[in-house]
Design an enzyme around this catalytic site. Structure first.
Site, mmCIF file in Angstrom:
data_model
loop_
_atom_site.group_PDB
_atom_site.id
_atom_site.type_symbol
_atom_site.label_atom_id
_atom_site.label_comp_id
_atom_site.label_asym_id
_atom_site.label_seq_id
_atom_site.Cartn_x
_atom_site.Cartn_y
_atom_site.Cartn_z
ATOM 1 N N GLU A 146 0.825 -1.204 0.000
ATOM 2 C CA GLU A 146 0.000 0.000 0.000
ATOM 3 C C GLU A 146 0.866 1.265 0.000
ATOM 4 O O GLU A 146 0.560 2.238 -0.705
ATOM 5 C CB GLU A 146 -0.915 0.010 1.238
ATOM 6 N N GLY B 30 14.924 -38.816 -1.649
ATOM 7 C CA GLY B 30 14.654 -40.141 -2.182
ATOM 8 C C GLY B 30 13.417 -40.758 -1.562
ATOM 9 O O GLY B 30 12.746 -40.172 -0.706
#
Length: 373
Positions: A52, A296
């Site tokens: 803003e 893995g």
């Protein structure tokens, strides 16, 4: 509707800082006058101006009359003093015609106070415009505020028959370059990339973000029960690394510290491994929004068994490998009712491959319900 159109522009501003704002949320803001966007901004690095403030500054430079403008912002304006003054005060001073907000701020220091402050200043406010899209951009921040936990996704990649490598370990490459590049996008938006020592010893990966412009690298983290991480591992490139271990080897700890690796001792699980629950608890305490797990099959399976996987990124190649290493290793079930279930929420073709995005529906609903939309 015009509100949706302009909020999508604000979301585009937030998307432009996807890799910049952590631990703050990604927020975008646009200012519209007479059907034209006259100013825009996005939240900068932590300590820098919020969206803003960026947009209001641009509007002032262009001498825009804010009293004739609508401000669109993807997250409720903050109402507290942090590293920067509250954005809601800047908006009240600017006196726009109205403010449209996508998502309520789950931060307990805000949590509706910004909306009420605007309304008490007689500035009309509308909320909930494109709220789901805004949540998609900030699940980690929302999760950290509501659940006190990072938002964690598991990245897996493999063949159509669920193999991540051949039995002899060969895996490069099952998926194509487009899928691998997309994986780097997800690494880049995360705060931490977590893997197991097995992956490090087998592949010696860097695990950093490559091929994508990013102002910061995520922290690399390794589960390493016995502190086997080689001091010449590629990931020890000078950027911060966390190593979770049960070892108290002071000499190895010193060697790793010299490579900017922080060794963190955790307890042992029942199986004698470093306790994943303690690892995740440590991460949750570090203002981490999003965790990218890439490992893995054994470590991926262990992570799923913790119950902490919120989301899965699954890259599937149109290839059949037959016998090979599975993408995840899980214990045998005796009943289908015990299976972990996720919901498909997106599918995208990447070159010859497909990326599937899945979420835990209950956890996503928790975020939605916590924001009351």
């Amino acid at each position: 509707m015009d509100d949706v159109k302009w909020m999508q522009q604000a979301l585009a501003q937030a998307q432009s800082v996807m890799h910049l704002t952590s631990p703050n949320p990604r927020v975008g803001c646009v200012i519209v006058q007479d059907g034209q966007m006259v100013a825009a901004g996005a939240t900068q690095q932590a300590g820098g101006p919020h969206a803003e403030v960026m947009a209001l500054a641009q509007a002032r430079e262009r001498q825009i009359d804010l009293s004739q403008c609508t401000v669109y912002v993807t997250l409720e304006p903050c109402s507290h003093y942090g590293r920067t003054p509250p954005c809601v005060q800047a908006l009240i001073q600017a006196k726009p015609l109205r403010v449209v907000v996508a998502l309520l701020d789950p931060n307990p220091l805000v949590a509706g106070r910004g909306i009420r402050a605007l309304q008490e200043a007689n500035i009309p406010v509308q909320t909930g415009v494109c709220a789901e899209m805004a949540l998609e951009q900030n699940p980690g921040f929302v999760s950290r505020m509501l659940r006190k936990q990072a938002w964690l996704w598991l990245k897996v990649a493999g063949s159509l028959d669920g193999r991540s490598a051949l039995l002899n370990g060969q895996s490069q490459w099952i998926t194509g370059p487009e899928a691998r590049q997309d994986g780097h996008q997800w690494r880049a938006r995360s705060c931490v990339v977590l893997t197991g020592i097995g992956t490090v010893l087998a592949d010696n990966p860097l695990l950093n973000v490559r091929g994508i412009e990013t102002p910061r690298q995520p922290i690399r983290a390794v589960m390493d029960t016995h502190l086997r991480l080689p001091t010449d591992a590629k990931l020890l490139n000078g950027d911060p690394v966390w190593v979770f271990t049960t070892s108290n080897d002071a000499s190895k700890t010193k060697q790793l510290a010299d490579k900017n690796a922080q060794v963190i001792q955790v307890g042992k699980s029942a199986a004698g491994h470093a306790d994943l629950a303690e690892v995740l608890a440590f991460i949750d305490e570090q203002a981490i929004n999003e965790v990218h797990v890439e490992a893995g099959g054994l470590f991926s399976g262990a992570m799923l068994q913790t119950g902490r996987v919120d989301q899965i990124l699954s890259y599937v190649a149109p290839t059949l490998l037959g016998p090979g290493q599975p993408i995840v290793t899980l214990p045998e079930l005796q009943q289908l009712s015990l299976a972990q279930r996720f919901e498909f929420c997106d599918a995208e073709r990447l070159g010859k491959d497909v990326r599937l995005l899945l979420r835990d529906p209950q956890r996503w609903n928790t975020l939605q319900e916590g924001l009351l939309f």
